[in-house]
Design an enzyme around this catalytic site. Structure first.
Site, short mmCIF file in Angstrom:
data_model
loop_
_atom_site.label_atom_id
_atom_site.label_comp_id
_atom_site.label_asym_id
_atom_site.label_seq_id
_atom_site.Cartn_x
_atom_site.Cartn_y
_atom_site.Cartn_z
CB CYS A 86 108.71 12.12 8.90
SG CYS A 86 108.89 10.60 7.95
CG HIS A 123 108.20 14.90 5.25
ND1 HIS A 123 109.36 15.44 5.78
CD2 HIS A 123 108.31 13.56 5.36
CE1 HIS A 123 110.15 14.47 6.18
NE2 HIS A 123 109.53 13.31 5.94
CD GLU A 175 108.91 18.87 5.52
OE1 GLU A 175 109.70 17.96 5.20
OE2 GLU A 175 107.96 18.70 6.32
#
Length: 220
Positions: A106, A192, A194
């Protein structure tokens, strides 16, 4: 077998008595699942950190100051921290200059582009707090799929791409969603990942982007 040590960049927030560092725990958890060890950056000499750590994860966060890419502030909603910008630029060049792998997520993807001479579009609509499809080039598709559905938490995007980088994914509206270096182990994604590693987090049902963290660990 020694696990690669990955330095994770951090944000800064004002505490009651001193400046505080913060970052999502998901980054470290994903790196652990991928075979690495994540350590949070709390400042210090970039060259020393790059010598001791095996790779760099430039994490998400606020906006880069437009002065970094030669523009005045054009949007009142920017969340900027020039100290973080300076710190991450030093870290990026220290790791990149040693040929060590860098993954930008990001803000981190935008930072990679800016630190190599690219520019950003300071504000776009329709990309904050949603999920959408992206189209990936084959090099990235091997890690994320050819047309994955990804989360989206950004209001800025890559505009002029740095000369040594290539666009590696696009949203349906043409927004650049990933960049990759021609030869170096350097990758940036606008989403993102994660938050796309079940069972840790499952923003985009049916997707699992742990392979992006494995890419970082395996290139150490």
């Amino acid at each position: 077998m020694q696990h690669p040590m990955i330095l994770i960049s951090t944000g800064r927030i004002a505490g009651n008595l001193s400046m505080q560092r913060q970052q999502s725990a998901l980054y470290g958890e994903c790196l652990s699942l991928a075979g690495g060890v994540g350590v949070l950056s709390s400042g210090g000499d970039a060259a020393c950190l790059a010598a001791r750590c095996d790779g760099l994860l430039l994490a998400g966060g606020g906006d880069l100051h437009p002065a970094r890419y030669g523009q005045p502030v054009q949007h009142s909603g920017l969340s900027i921290d020039p100290v973080r910008d300076e710190e991450e630029q030093a870290l990026f060049h220290a790791f990149f200059g040693r040929g060590k792998p860098v993954l930008g997520i990001c803000r981190g993807m935008q930072a990679v582009n800016v630190f190599l001479g690219g520019t950003l579009r300071q504000h776009i609509e329709g990309h904050s707090g949603c999920c959408h499809r992206v189209r990936c080039i084959p090099r990235l598709a091997a890690l994320a799929g050819a047309a994955p559905t990804v989360n989206s938490y950004h209001h800025q995007t890559v505009d002029g791409i740095a000369l040594s980088l290539h666009a590696a994914a696009w949203a349906d509206d043409g927004t650049v969603e990933a960049v990759i270096h021609e030869t170096a182990p350097l990758l940036g994604v606008q989403w993102h990942p994660e938050r796309m590693v079940p069972p840790l987090c499952d923003d985009a049902a049916g997707e699992n982007h742990l392979a992006l963290f494995r890419w970082l660990c395996e290139h150490c």
